[in-house]
Design a protein around this motif. Structure first.
Motif, short mmCIF file in Angstrom:
data_model
loop_
_atom_site.label_atom_id
_atom_site.label_comp_id
_atom_site.label_asym_id
_atom_site.label_seq_id
_atom_site.Cartn_x
_atom_site.Cartn_y
_atom_site.Cartn_z
N SER A 18 0.83 -1.21 0.00
CA SER A 18 0.00 0.00 0.00
C SER A 18 0.86 1.26 0.00
O SER A 18 0.58 2.22 -0.72
N LEU A 162 -6.61 -4.98 -2.05
CA LEU A 162 -5.31 -4.31 -2.07
C LEU A 162 -4.82 -4.09 -3.50
O LEU A 162 -4.33 -3.00 -3.85
N ASN A 166 -4.24 -0.46 -5.52
CA ASN A 166 -2.97 -0.02 -6.10
C ASN A 166 -3.08 0.27 -7.59
O ASN A 166 -2.55 1.27 -8.08
#
Length: 501
Positions: A18, A162, A166
């Motif tokens: 992250s 996640l 991104n």
């Protein structure tokens, strides 16, 4: 089994991913940054990023598990994965970069001057991407279940959220930085425990592997493999690499064709270093786990406890779990980037602009990213868990029977016609889909030679696709694009020469 250390290690990997994604946002300025990172990525950074996304769950856990189960035959698998990039280097790396395309559908439309070819290629990119994403999500659930005892949907959800964050945040610019770092994390995670366990093996007076003669003998048909299966898998790996959407798009991020070649040479070195270690795990598994490991895909995670034990074994297992989770994140990022790029260009952006003409490319790309993850995420939650290597093998076979012939013939043969290319792609895709569906839906209905042909279709589906492309092209010369000469010059004339002329 529940491991606090492994949970903490996986959480650290997620936090680092992250943070790197947020850092990449600082360098994203326009559309080119989203799709191809501004075409400014240096060879070694690009090679590290390619290594990060290419070394998937199948490489980190699957190869070791297959060698543990089937024996020394699977030493060919790392060779096949790596040789695919050698073929890519020799045949298509620089021409693909010179094409100026963003995606494989872009290349198909440029070379064939056909919107239909673009649409078919777009469907294939989405299909291969989703097929490859499925084992990444399911594998993440398997690993997290192994180290925490949590339900498998938790791991799939963590990776899906996640990775979507991104990729949607800053596109290719962001995930290039993330994946470059992730390659070195994976290399560390797989090499350090291997060194320690080899040291333990030497200290323990070198105990022998528990295996029958078939496990040691090459081409002994251990675990259902065969000479045909070995050759078919090798063909799929060698040719499938140049047809995987998330691999090919990487070469569009280099400044020039020369840099694309240098990137490929660096990738060969990085892959060679990594693939030393999965066979070591497969062999050590036979030494310390015997033949009774419950699940071959988690064999590598069980090994440190059996070989080292205690707190040291716990720490090594945590490092491996973090490396495995990194593999899921990095490969899923590349796949999602490829699928989202195609969805954005061909479906989402045209539809959104009809309703909201002033929408920014970054906004439509982010919507496409969320949409691109929704289907494989739903499949990961609802479908049974398949073997990681099985699903990835079909993704390679599909790429080998469709995009590989298109790219190679498109780059090197002026006689490729629009009709021939489309016919070959459709035949190769149909053959692989029929094999995949029959194998999964009717696992016991087909036996013997027929089952082997369906289980490993690349050895016959790829030559069939090439033959159809060539024969139909020769029969339909009238559909050779009028722009072929100009396009071939663009693909093969170095940038420096083209600029001077």
């Amino acid at each position: 089994m529940t491991s606090t250390w492994s949970t903490v290690a996986i959480a650290a990997v997620c936090l680092l991913t992250s943070a790197l994604g947020l850092l990449g946002l600082r360098f994203t300025r326009g559309t080119s940054d989203f799709y191809v990172a501004g075409r400014t990525i240096t060879p070694w950074r690009n090679a590290s990023a390619i290594g990060g996304e290419y070394l998937s769950a199948a490489s980190f856990l699957g190869v070791a598990g297959l060698m543990y189960e089937r024996g020394l035959d699977t030493l060919w698998l790392p060779v096949g994965y790596t040789v695919g990039y050698l073929v890519l280097l020799v045949l298509v790396a620089a021409p693909l970069r010179r094409s100026g395309a963003y995606t494989l559908p872009d290349f198909a439309e440029l070379r064939l001057d056909s919107r239909l070819a673009r649409r078919i290629s777009s469907v294939l990119v989405i299909g291969i991407g989703w097929l490859y994403l499925l084992p990444q999500l399911q594998g993440a659930g398997l690993v997290l279940e192994h180290v925490t005892g949590w339900p498998r949907w938790v791991g799939a959800t963590v990776v899906a959220v996640l990775v979507t964050f991104n990729v949607a945040l800053a596109g290719m610019r962001s995930i290039t930085l993330v994946q470059a770092v992730q390659y070195w994390l994976k290399l560390t995670a797989i090499a350090v425990p291997a060194f320690v366990m080899l040291g333990v093996w030497l200290r323990d007076a070198r105990p022998s592997a528990s295996a029958d003669s078939a496990w040691w003998d090459p081409l002994a048909q251990t675990g259902g493999s065969s000479l045909y299966g070995t050759y078919s898998v090798l063909l799929a790996l060698c040719l499938g690499s140049m047809g995987l959407p998330h691999v090919v798009v990487r070469f569009y991020t280099n400044p020039t064709g020369r840099e694309a070649r240098r990137t490929t040479v660096a990738v060969l070195a990085l892959l060679g270093i990594f693939y030393i270690w999965p066979p070591v795990y497969g062999w050590l598994g036979r030494v310390y786990l015997g033949t009774d490991a419950a699940n071959r895909d988690t064999m590598s995670l069980l090994l440190p406890h059996a070989a080292v034990g205690g707190a040291a074994g716990e720490a090594l297992s945590a490092l491996l779990a973090a490396g495995a989770f990194t593999a899921f994140l990095s490969t899923a990022s590349g796949l999602l980037m490829a699928v989202a790029g195609v969805l954005d260009q061909d479906i989402v952006r045209p539809a959104v602009r009809r309703r909201r003409p002033g929408v920014k490319p970054s906004q439509s790309f982010r919507f496409a990213t969320a949409f691109a993850m929704s289907a494989p995420f739903a499949m990961a939650l609802l479908s049974p868990t398949f073997g990681i290597s099985l699903i990835v093998g079909y993704a390679f076979a599909m790429a080998a029977a469709t995009f590989a012939p298109l790219v190679v013939l498109g780059v090197w043969w002026r006689g490729l016609s629009r009709t021939g290319a489309i016919a070959g792609i459709l035949v190769g895709a149909s053959a692989t889909v029929v094999s995949f569906v029959t194998t999964l839906a009717l696992p016991d209905a087909v036996t013997g030679t027929a089952r082997q042909l369906l289980l490993d279709p690349a050895a016959w589906s790829t030559p069939l696709a090439v033959a159809v492309m060539v024969i139909v092209s020769l029969a339909t010369p009238s559909t050779i694009p009028a722009s072929t000469g100009r396009t071939m010059a663009q693909l093969h004339i170095p940038e420096a020469v083209a600029q001077r002329s």
